[in-house]
Design an enzyme around this catalytic site. Structure first.
Site, PDB file in Angstrom:
ATOM      1  CD1 TRP A 145     -67.685  21.159 -88.949  1.00 23.94           C
ATOM      2  CD2 TRP A 145     -67.836  20.480 -87.155  1.00 23.94           C
ATOM      3  NE1 TRP A 145     -69.249  21.186 -88.727  1.00 23.94           N
ATOM      4  CE2 TRP A 145     -68.929  21.535 -86.935  1.00 23.94           C
ATOM      5  CE3 TRP A 145     -67.193  19.837 -85.546  1.00 23.94           C
ATOM      6  CZ2 TRP A 145     -70.264  20.660 -86.612  1.00 23.94           C
ATOM      7  CZ3 TRP A 145     -68.613  21.029 -84.961  1.00 23.94           C
ATOM      8  CH2 TRP A 145     -70.186  20.866 -84.787  1.00 23.94           C
ATOM      9  CG  ASN A 177     -71.915  21.518 -90.201  1.00 24.63           C
ATOM     10  OD1 ASN A 177     -70.648  21.832 -91.051  1.00 24.63           O
ATOM     11  ND2 ASN A 177     -72.705  21.868 -90.997  1.00 24.63           N
ATOM     12  CG  ASP A 178     -75.983  20.447 -92.665  1.00 26.38           C
ATOM     13  OD1 ASP A 178     -75.527  20.826 -91.949  1.00 26.38           O
ATOM     14  OD2 ASP A 178     -76.267  21.592 -93.543  1.00 26.38           O
ATOM     15  CD  GLN A 199     -71.721  22.613 -95.229  1.00 24.28           C
ATOM     16  OE1 GLN A 199     -71.834  23.965 -94.898  1.00 24.28           O
ATOM     17  NE2 GLN A 199     -71.666  22.053 -96.525  1.00 24.28           N
ATOM     18  CD1 TRP A 216     -70.397  24.605 -88.907  1.00 17.19           C
ATOM     19  CD2 TRP A 216     -69.445  26.343 -88.849  1.00 17.19           C
ATOM     20  NE1 TRP A 216     -70.254  25.381 -89.862  1.00 17.19           N
ATOM     21  CE2 TRP A 216     -70.191  26.091 -90.171  1.00 17.19           C
ATOM     22  CE3 TRP A 216     -68.099  27.768 -88.621  1.00 17.19           C
ATOM     23  CZ2 TRP A 216     -70.071  27.175 -91.091  1.00 17.19           C
ATOM     24  CZ3 TRP A 216     -68.911  28.641 -89.596  1.00 17.19           C
ATOM     25  CH2 TRP A 216     -69.722  28.334 -90.895  1.00 17.19           C
ATOM     26  CG  PHE A 226     -73.054  27.391 -96.149  1.00 20.51           C
ATOM     27  CD1 PHE A 226     -71.733  27.909 -95.731  1.00 20.51           C
ATOM     28  CD2 PHE A 226     -74.159  28.304 -95.402  1.00 20.51           C
ATOM     29  CE1 PHE A 226     -71.720  28.366 -94.796  1.00 20.51           C
ATOM     30  CE2 PHE A 226     -73.373  29.089 -94.304  1.00 20.51           C
ATOM     31  CZ  PHE A 226     -71.817  28.319 -93.718  1.00 20.51           C
ATOM     32  CB  SER A 227     -76.283  22.152 -96.949  1.00 20.24           C
ATOM     33  OG  SER A 227     -75.220  22.122 -95.681  1.00 20.24           O
ATOM     34  CG  ASP A 252     -78.607  25.115 -96.186  1.00 23.22           C
ATOM     35  OD1 ASP A 252     -78.001  25.079 -96.798  1.00 23.22           O
ATOM     36  OD2 ASP A 252     -79.297  24.933 -95.225  1.00 23.22           O
ATOM     37  CD  GLU A 294     -79.840  25.678 -90.466  1.00 23.44           C
ATOM     38  OE1 GLU A 294     -79.467  26.797 -90.856  1.00 23.44           O
ATOM     39  OE2 GLU A 294     -80.071  24.333 -89.414  1.00 23.44           O
TER      40      GLU A 294
HETATM   41  C1  FRU Z   1     -77.266  23.431 -91.325  1.00 21.62           C
HETATM   42  C2  FRU Z   1     -76.789  24.225 -91.466  1.00 21.62           C
HETATM   43  C3  FRU Z   1     -77.049  24.940 -93.274  1.00 21.62           C
HETATM   44  C4  FRU Z   1     -75.438  25.816 -93.857  1.00 21.62           C
HETATM   45  C5  FRU Z   1     -74.676  24.762 -93.294  1.00 21.62           C
HETATM   46  C6  FRU Z   1     -73.546  25.230 -93.043  1.00 21.62           C
HETATM   47  O1  FRU Z   1     -76.411  22.978 -89.888  1.00 21.62           O
HETATM   48  O2  FRU Z   1     -76.653  26.136 -90.823  1.00 21.62           O
HETATM   49  O3  FRU Z   1     -78.144  26.002 -93.048  1.00 21.62           O
HETATM   50  O4  FRU Z   1     -75.586  25.006 -95.230  1.00 21.62           O
HETATM   51  O5  FRU Z   1     -75.006  24.145 -91.972  1.00 21.62           O
HETATM   52  O6  FRU Z   1     -72.437  24.836 -92.472  1.00 21.62           O
END
Ligand code: FRU
Length: 548
Positions: free
Chosen positions: A126, A128-129, A145, A153, A185-186, A256, A300
């Site tokens: 997976w 993400n950010d 991420q 996730w 996390f980010s 973040d 975020e």
């Molecule tokens: C945004 C978020 C961030 C966090 C991350 C966790 O998509 O919620 O705020 O750091 O994803 O994966």
């Protein structure tokens, strides 16, 4: 299988209904990858890697003796060492784990049915950010991420890819693994040229990254640095936080960190999302941070950057930015951001948590952004993707200053113009587009002109790539009015990939993205619609894969 040195230490945990076997195996690492069988049908259980009595990694995994797909751990850092793999779940599948110099599925890698062909996606698991975006010594670094062990996730880690041209990416081993303080996390990355942190060595500035460690109780901000061009990191102070602001905000939501160098005052700035907005912290050494100010109205993934207005280097403004692509324009003195207008958006759809690169050379000067594309790839061993890198610009418009975004010029190298027409009716345009019926990737630039129609658009197998309602001024679900409010024309630059569609409207005034979702029962393929519209311009480009 013969490379495995297995020591099954089975511990039976049986109840009437289930019989789970917790166990461990030891493997001497001689190859690059450990291949792990997984299935979404299994529940998550804890696995850990221990070397010489020290736990190196701990995560949850849906290990399965009947794998739906395979994931992997890159073990290159542990070559020659013996890794004890402990698993708290049903251990029947442990014996299936094997090491190899290829990942399981290498032969079909990047050719999978829904694999984005000119967008970055991770080999397995997976994403993400985007995180830690920084340009350094000829390489664009994209951390992200990442759950390496599943297509959903979990286990947040920082995956890592590098590119020399923003278009072709090479995936490298995971850069930050979860630790005892939390999951990763980010966050962001800087290059500490003046060695303000003391992490660097003579002639070797440190790449310093800032991330949030997340645990069930709190989110804290931590620092790590690399002296090998972002390949491996040392966590500062054993991963202990440099900022822990839960009590101050009476909230778990503090995360973040987005750090950059503020040249006029020669200090570091961190923008951090705390509860209801973005806070500014400053530091001289990247370790000790002082709270300066807070602006509410964001959630975020902060970003904050300066942009010239219409390219004028003597007239610059600051842009404060949140995860959903909303932004404010204003001034910034290194400690306080003051908005000078309202809150706006310029992009919507699947984009989220976009970040811009730090350390782009002054000779280049672009503000380059990459957003997470929330595009599911059902049934694939990977999930979600990054959208095209775009250049952000600030322009004077009839409504005041606004952000524009367009794909970076490097994307052009992938596009070959193949057909171009003008002045077509929708029927004629639809006929011309028939030869592209089967295309799995394509770029199409078109200008449509409305006259009798209040609603018009352009579909792909019934999916509205462009759906413009001139009466309600809605473009694919969001308010849109062209710069010339009397204009009856709309220009769309459309990037179609196997699983996504990105659309840039009127030279980047607005953009949106979506999952590509053809209606399998629809036979129309490309289809312009709207009463008596004119397809003023229609250009088709083939697009090369970045994985060839
Ligand atoms: C945004 C978020 C961030 C966090 C991350 C966790 O998509 O919620 O705020 O750091 O994803 O994966």
């Amino acid at each position: 299988m013969k490379h495995l040195m297995k020591h099954l230490l089975a511990l039976m945990l049986c109840s009437a209904a289930t019989c789970a076997v917790a166990a461990d195996i030891s493997i001497k690492i001689t190859k690059r990858y450990l291949n792990l069988p997984v299935s979404q049908k299994e529940k998550r259980s804890v696995m850990s890697y221990t070397i010489n009595g020290k736990e190196e990694q701990r995560f949850v995994i849906r290990l399965s003796a009947n794998p739906e797909y395979w994931v992997f751990s890159d073990m290159s850092a542990y070559k020659g060492k013996t890794v004890k793999i402990s698993f708290e779940g049903d251990a029947t599948a442990l014996s299936k784990i094997y090491q190899d110099d290829q990942i399981n599925g290498q032969d079909s890698l990047y050719k999978e049915k829904k694999r984005p062909q000119y967008h970055f996606s991770t080999r397995r698991g997976w994403i993400n950010d985007p995180n830690g975006m920084v340009f350094y010594e000829g390489e664009y670094h994209l951390y992200y991420q990442h759950n390496p062990f599943e297509r959903e996730w979990e286990n947040m880690s920082w995956g890592h890819a590098v590119s020399k041209d923003l278009v072709h990416w090479e995936e490298l081993p995971v850069a930050l693994h979860p630790d005892k303080i939390g999951t990763m996390f980010s966050g962001s990355a800087v290059i500490d040229y003046d060695n303000t942190s003391g992490f660097g060595k003579p002639g070797k500035p440190a790449m310093v990254v800032f991330y949030t460690a997340d645990n069930p109780d709190r989110q804290v901000q931590c620092v790590a640095y690399s002296l090998d061009k972002g390949r491996t990191f040392t966590k500062y102070n054993g991963g202990k936080p440099v900022i822990d602001s839960k009590e101050k905000w009476n909230s778990k939501d503090t995360r973040d960190p987005r750090v950059f160098w503020y040249k006029p005052s020669k200090h570091w700035v961190m923008v951090l999302n705390e509860r209801d907005g973005h806070s500014i912290y400053t530091s001289a050494n990247l370790k000790d941070w002082t709270f300066e100010s807070h602006i509410t109205g964001f959630w975020e993934c902060p970003d904050l950057f300066e942009l010239p207005v219409d390219g004028d280097q003597n007239n610059k403004k600051w842009v404060m930015y949140g995860a959903s692509n909303t932004y404010m324009i204003g001034s910034f003195d290194g400690k306080v951001f003051k908005p000078e207008g309202g809150k706006y958006y310029f992009s919507s759809g699947s984009i989220y948590a976009a970040q811009t690169f730090n350390n782009i050379p002054e000779s280049d000067g672009r503000r380059i952004q990459i957003g997470w594309g929330r595009v599911p790839q059902a049934g694939m061993p990977f999930n979600n993707m990054m959208l095209l890198p775009t250049e952000l610009t600030l322009r004077k418009t009839k409504d005041g200053l606004r952000l524009y975004s367009l794909p970076v010029k490097e994307v052009e190298q992938l596009c070959t113009p193949v057909k171009k027409w003008s002045g077509l009716s929708s029927a004629e345009a639809n006929d011309k587009m028939k030869e592209f019926y089967d295309a799995d990737k394509l770029r199409i630039k078109t200008t449509i002109k409305l006259s009798h129609a209040t609603e018009a658009g352009f579909n792909l197998f019934a999916q509205r790539m462009v759906g413009y309602d001139m009466n309600f001024n809605m473009l694919n679900g969001m308010f849109y009015s062209p710069q010339d409010p009397t204009s009856m024309e709309l220009t769309a630059d459309i990037y179609i990939d196997r699983s996504s569609i990105e659309v840039f409207i009127d030279g980047g005034a607005y953009s949106y993205s979506m999952e590509r979702k053809p209606d399998r029962n629809n036979r129309e393929g490309f289809h312009f619609w709207g009463n008596n519209i004119e397809v003023k311009n229609l250009e088709v480009f083939t697009v090369k894969s970045i994985w060839e």
